[in-house]
Design a protein around this motif. Sequence first.
Motif, PDB file in Angstrom:
ATOM      1  N   PRO A  74      17.090  -5.512  13.562  1.00  0.00           N
ATOM      2  CA  PRO A  74      16.718  -6.078  12.260  1.00  0.00           C
ATOM      3  C   PRO A  74      17.948  -6.352  11.409  1.00  0.00           C
ATOM      4  O   PRO A  74      18.843  -5.502  11.306  1.00  0.00           O
ATOM      5  N   VAL A  75      18.010  -7.543  10.815  1.00  0.00           N
ATOM      6  CA  VAL A  75      19.158  -7.912   9.976  1.00  0.00           C
ATOM      7  C   VAL A  75      18.711  -8.395   8.588  1.00  0.00           C
ATOM      8  O   VAL A  75      19.514  -8.934   7.841  1.00  0.00           O
ATOM      9  N   GLY A  76      17.449  -8.176   8.256  1.00  0.00           N
ATOM     10  CA  GLY A  76      16.995  -8.549   6.926  1.00  0.00           C
ATOM     11  C   GLY A  76      15.487  -8.518   6.820  1.00  0.00           C
ATOM     12  O   GLY A  76      14.776  -8.333   7.824  1.00  0.00           O
ATOM     13  N   ARG A  77      14.997  -8.703   5.600  1.00  0.00           N
ATOM     14  CA  ARG A  77      13.551  -8.732   5.358  1.00  0.00           C
ATOM     15  C   ARG A  77      13.272  -9.494   4.070  1.00  0.00           C
ATOM     16  O   ARG A  77      14.175  -9.687   3.228  1.00  0.00           O
ATOM     17  N   ILE A  78      12.022  -9.913   3.910  1.00  0.00           N
ATOM     18  CA  ILE A  78      11.598 -10.592   2.686  1.00  0.00           C
ATOM     19  C   ILE A  78      10.074 -10.591   2.644  1.00  0.00           C
ATOM     20  O   ILE A  78       9.422 -10.518   3.697  1.00  0.00           O
ATOM     21  N   SER A  79       9.523 -10.623   1.453  1.00  0.00           N
ATOM     22  CA  SER A  79       8.085 -10.832   1.294  1.00  0.00           C
ATOM     23  C   SER A  79       7.863 -12.162   0.602  1.00  0.00           C
ATOM     24  O   SER A  79       8.672 -12.593  -0.227  1.00  0.00           O
ATOM     25  N   ALA A  80       6.758 -12.809   0.938  1.00  0.00           N
ATOM     26  CA  ALA A  80       6.288 -13.979   0.207  1.00  0.00           C
ATOM     27  C   ALA A  80       4.889 -13.636  -0.272  1.00  0.00           C
ATOM     28  O   ALA A  80       4.067 -13.139   0.507  1.00  0.00           O
ATOM     29  N   HIS A  81       4.621 -13.856  -1.560  1.00  0.00           N
ATOM     30  CA  HIS A  81       3.327 -13.428  -2.073  1.00  0.00           C
ATOM     31  C   HIS A  81       2.837 -14.331  -3.191  1.00  0.00           C
ATOM     32  O   HIS A  81       3.626 -15.011  -3.860  1.00  0.00           O
ATOM     33  N   ILE A  82       1.526 -14.323  -3.353  1.00  0.00           N
ATOM     34  CA  ILE A  82       0.861 -15.146  -4.361  1.00  0.00           C
ATOM     35  C   ILE A  82      -0.073 -14.249  -5.158  1.00  0.00           C
ATOM     36  O   ILE A  82      -0.947 -13.582  -4.582  1.00  0.00           O
ATOM     37  N   ASP A  83       0.126 -14.214  -6.464  1.00  0.00           N
ATOM     38  CA  ASP A  83      -0.699 -13.426  -7.370  1.00  0.00           C
ATOM     39  C   ASP A  83      -1.679 -14.375  -8.059  1.00  0.00           C
ATOM     40  O   ASP A  83      -1.275 -15.229  -8.854  1.00  0.00           O
TER      41      ASP A  83
END
Length: 390
Positions: A74-83
């Motif tokens: 693993p070399v990174g992470r991110i979330s994508a989200h909609i409220d």
Amino acid sequence: MVSTDGQLAISIEAVSGKKGRARFVDVGRAFAARVENSVPQLRSEQLELVNPDKNPFFGHAKAQLFIAMRAGQPVGRISAHIDELALQMPPDQGFGPGTGMFGYFDAEDEETAKALLDTAQNWLCEQGMSRCVGPISMSIWEEPGLLVKGQDHAPVIMMGHHPAHYQGWIEGAGYERIKTLYTYDLDITYEFPPIVQRIVKSGMRNERITVRRVRKKDWDAEAATILAILNDAWSDNWGFVPLTPEEVAHTGVKLKPVIHEDLNMIAELDGKPVAFMLTFPDVNQALAKSGGKLFPTGWWHLLKWARKPLHCDMRVPLMGVLKEHQNSRLASQLAFMMISEISDYARSKYRSKRAEIGWILEDNQGMVAIADTIQSQVNREYAIYERPLS
């Protein structure tokens, strides 16, 4: 495969489920451990924040978690989200129709950062979004913004901490800053300026005003009162998204362990609650000793701290005055009265020397004026960015 700069190619994995969320959290913990002055947080708490079954934020939001991989690591992470509630807010308050978000951003290098941001943006486009705002991890009420000033000292309770180079990577990916959030450092070993003391004494003589401690034995009702004031007081602020009844109940339960009656105040006018101020001892000082784990000895450090958090820093994360009283002398008077009383208790009972106030929006003139009047100084800045989606 090899990328154009000679590095092994990056692959981005969408993760879900219990195991996927655990991997996602652990990648973030590994990155945080490498950042100077970072404080390890409780893994169980971090897992709960991304669990749709335990975080009521997901009652009005959806998210996709991504992990970047290179050569099997693993070399990174991110979330994508909609409220969905954020989509309903007026655009001039920061969100509005078509606005998705990214958060939980960590990357090994700029190439990984760009790949992660592109992936989050693509997912948001597929969901019909036209604009991306971030980093916000994951609710605006959790950890908004990227730390762009203040990496030289450890964060306090419930504040994000990020390496300085993330700023250049996000801006290099086409993001523009739209808002800055401040936190203020306050030395409470000194008396407040004479003007503040006069305002406080005047308020104490006003029979219509009562400033009282919260009642922990009635905490459910007290929490509901506080959060009702918050929803009203902040409703015109940039970035505001209302707390749902489920979030109010959940927040009350989560806050109770860090509530000390003499550090949290409700102000009443003619017997009606009209303002509040919450202050939390900085549990990060105990978490630093526990390594962010309850076992084998972390529970002992946390229990010892919770019983008597002496010599610890304080954080004022939230305060509010009902809208009907804002932009008046009463609003600032109530704020000064609560700050003064809480500071006295923090100094005398808990032997504290400093407090951190915030975050405060850069253009919140009333709160900035209060922070300046009590002679506090900006010690951290968090940036929130945006870019259009094509």
